[in-house]
Scaffold this motif. Structure first.
Motif, PDB file in Angstrom:
ATOM      1  N   MET A  34      -0.993   0.302 -11.248  1.00  0.00           N
ATOM      2  CA  MET A  34      -0.323  -0.990 -11.102  1.00  0.00           C
ATOM      3  C   MET A  34      -0.235  -1.322  -9.617  1.00  0.00           C
ATOM      4  SD  MET A  34       3.465  -2.175 -12.468  1.00  0.00           S
ATOM      5  CE  MET A  34       4.337  -0.859 -11.595  1.00  0.00           C
ATOM      6  N   THR A  35      -0.919  -2.380  -9.193  1.00  0.00           N
ATOM      7  CA  THR A  35      -0.849  -2.815  -7.803  1.00  0.00           C
ATOM      8  C   THR A  35       0.277  -3.829  -7.634  1.00  0.00           C
ATOM      9  OG1 THR A  35      -2.646  -4.370  -8.348  1.00  0.00           O
ATOM     10  CG2 THR A  35      -3.231  -2.321  -7.222  1.00  0.00           C
ATOM     11  N   ALA A  74       1.326  -3.255  -1.612  1.00  0.00           N
ATOM     12  CA  ALA A  74       0.283  -4.051  -0.967  1.00  0.00           C
ATOM     13  C   ALA A  74      -0.437  -3.230   0.097  1.00  0.00           C
ATOM     14  CB  ALA A  74       0.902  -5.291  -0.339  1.00  0.00           C
ATOM     15  N   GLY A  75      -1.766  -3.240   0.054  1.00  0.00           N
ATOM     16  CA  GLY A  75      -2.560  -2.546   1.032  1.00  0.00           C
ATOM     17  C   GLY A  75      -2.839  -1.087   0.722  1.00  0.00           C
ATOM     18  N   ILE A  78      -5.382  -2.177  -2.829  1.00  0.00           N
ATOM     19  CA  ILE A  78      -6.063  -3.445  -2.603  1.00  0.00           C
ATOM     20  C   ILE A  78      -5.185  -4.302  -1.698  1.00  0.00           C
ATOM     21  CG2 ILE A  78      -7.267  -3.410  -4.834  1.00  0.00           C
ATOM     22  CD1 ILE A  78      -5.174  -5.422  -5.847  1.00  0.00           C
ATOM     23  N   PRO A  79      -5.732  -5.338  -1.055  1.00  0.00           N
ATOM     24  CA  PRO A  79      -4.907  -6.239  -0.251  1.00  0.00           C
ATOM     25  C   PRO A  79      -3.844  -6.939  -1.097  1.00  0.00           C
ATOM     26  CG  PRO A  79      -7.216  -6.485   0.327  1.00  0.00           C
ATOM     27  CD  PRO A  79      -7.168  -5.611  -0.908  1.00  0.00           C
ATOM     28  N   ALA A  80      -2.820  -7.471  -0.409  1.00  0.00           N
ATOM     29  CA  ALA A  80      -1.622  -7.986  -1.073  1.00  0.00           C
ATOM     30  C   ALA A  80      -1.907  -8.998  -2.178  1.00  0.00           C
ATOM     31  CB  ALA A  80      -0.691  -8.604  -0.029  1.00  0.00           C
ATOM     32  N   GLY A 199       4.753 -11.408   2.324  1.00  0.00           N
ATOM     33  CA  GLY A 199       6.070 -11.144   2.879  1.00  0.00           C
ATOM     34  C   GLY A 199       6.048 -10.354   4.171  1.00  0.00           C
ATOM     35  N   GLY A 200       5.180  -9.353   4.271  1.00  0.00           N
ATOM     36  CA  GLY A 200       5.152  -8.497   5.444  1.00  0.00           C
ATOM     37  C   GLY A 200       4.681  -9.184   6.713  1.00  0.00           C
TER      38      GLY A 200
END
Length: 365
Positions: A34-35, A74-75, A78-80, A199-200
């Motif tokens: 789960m990403t 995130a990251g 996979i990217p966010a 968000g980051g």
């Protein structure tokens, strides 16, 4: 052994042979990935009460370990903001984000996270569960091989942080603001330069002046990001997200591979986290806002009424235009607004009356 005993033994043996594979199938262990669109360790969105981490724990416990879900922030995998495609293609089984991030895939997706001037937490949850919203969500996502469901809700969010005060809608023109979803389209119509940032990335952009304003969630989450260190004007109206659903999407083939009891467990765990996460927000935001105002020099106030009126006018036009262009958007829009009309009448004679009377009688006697 007589013939009758032989027949009986054969029947028992055959039953055992049939039952054994069934037991084996029932005990199959599913291990899923789960990403998440939010950074590792983020409260509410990744860890803590009612979070996806708790969701995975609930599923594991209720399934007796038959469905085990490993979460990646995130990251980490996979990217966010690539979770939609990753789950659609089957690269991972699940992703957690907000549906308005997928407006480029389908405009209708946005209705399932937040509609400006829309439903509150109670109303949004009621529309999804009892007003046809969940079936529409599934219809919108079916072409992408996705099964969606709500896994969290922040409740009403704050309008956001501004480096300078805004007094009229003219002050919005040319403003660079991080704002996702339908609200971004409304702001854009008023001349705002809209930015979509995970968000980051919000705090460094706001601190360096890459953006002039930013919306994230609410007092607790915003304080954690340090947004008050980059901007001091905090507008509290929350017109853009009167409720904000956290979305769980599941790859359809993976979903259909689960036996019915595990599917029921996933839905039950998601429903539980939807409630727990919202009540956690209700329990933490008051203290955080008090701290921001009393100790951090934040100026918290509602948006001027004239700006809110203008935002509402533009919002109505943006939604009407989108509904006119796409039959599926129109179908979702009409369902949402019809349910809102009914729910507004009830809220107007229940909670609205109570809140009004509390304000007018507080301190009396």
């Amino acid at each position: 052994m007589d013939r009758r005993s032989l027949i009986k033994a054969g029947v028992v043996g055959a039953a055992g042979a049939v039952a054994a594979p069934a037991v084996a199938r029932a005990q199959k262990v599913f291990q899923w990935k789960m990403t998440n669109a939010y950074n590792p360790g983020s409260p509410f969105y990744v860890t803590g009460p009612g979070s996806p981490a708790e969701f995975a724990e609930r599923v594991k416990a209720m399934s007796g370990g038959r469905l085990q879900i490993q979460q990646f922030g995130a990251g980490e995998l996979i990217p966010a903001l690539e979770g939609f495609d990753a789950v659609s293609s089957g690269t991972v089984e699940m992703n957690v984000a907000n549906s308005y991030y997928w407006a480029g895939k389908t405009f209708a997706a946005q209705y399932f996270t937040a509609v400006p001037f829309g439903l509150n937490f109670q109303g949004m949850t009621a529309w999804l569960q009892h007003g046809g919203g969940q079936k529409l969500w599934e219809e919108v996502y079916a072409p992408f091989n996705l099964v969606p469901m709500a896994i969290g809700n922040t409740g009403v969010q704050m309008t956001g942080w501004f480096r300078k005060p805004v007094e009229t809608d003219a002050d919005l023109k040319g403003l660079k603001m991080r704002i996702p979803g339908l609200a971004g389209k409304v702001y854009a119509a008023l001349g705002v330069d809209v930015k979509l940032l995970p968000g980051g990335e919000i705090f460094p952009a706001l601190e360096r002046g890459v953006i002039d304003a930013a919306e994230f969630v609410g007092p607790y989450q915003d304080r954690r990001l340090g947004l008050h260190k980059a901007a001091k004007y905090y507008y509290t109206t929350g017109w853009h997200e009167t409720s904000n659903v956290t979305e769980l999407i599941v790859n359809r083939a993976a979903w259909e591979s689960l036996p019915a009891d595990l599917q029921a467990i996933v839905r039950a765990a998601a429903d539980a986290c939807n409630l727990v996460s919202h009540t956690w927000c209700e329990a933490t935001n008051a203290e955080a806002l008090d701290d921001l105002v009393k100790n951090q020099g934040v100026i918290a106030q509602p948006l001027p009424a004239g700006i809110v009126r203008r935002l509402r006018e533009v919002n109505d036009q943006v939604l009407a235009d989108a509904a006119a262009k796409d039959p599926l958007v129109r179908k979702v829009h009409e369902s949402f607004m019809a349910f809102k009309s009914v729910h507004d009448r009830w809220a107007g004679v229940s909670e609205a009356v109570y809140q009004s009377q509390i304000r007018t009688t507080q301190g009396a006697g």
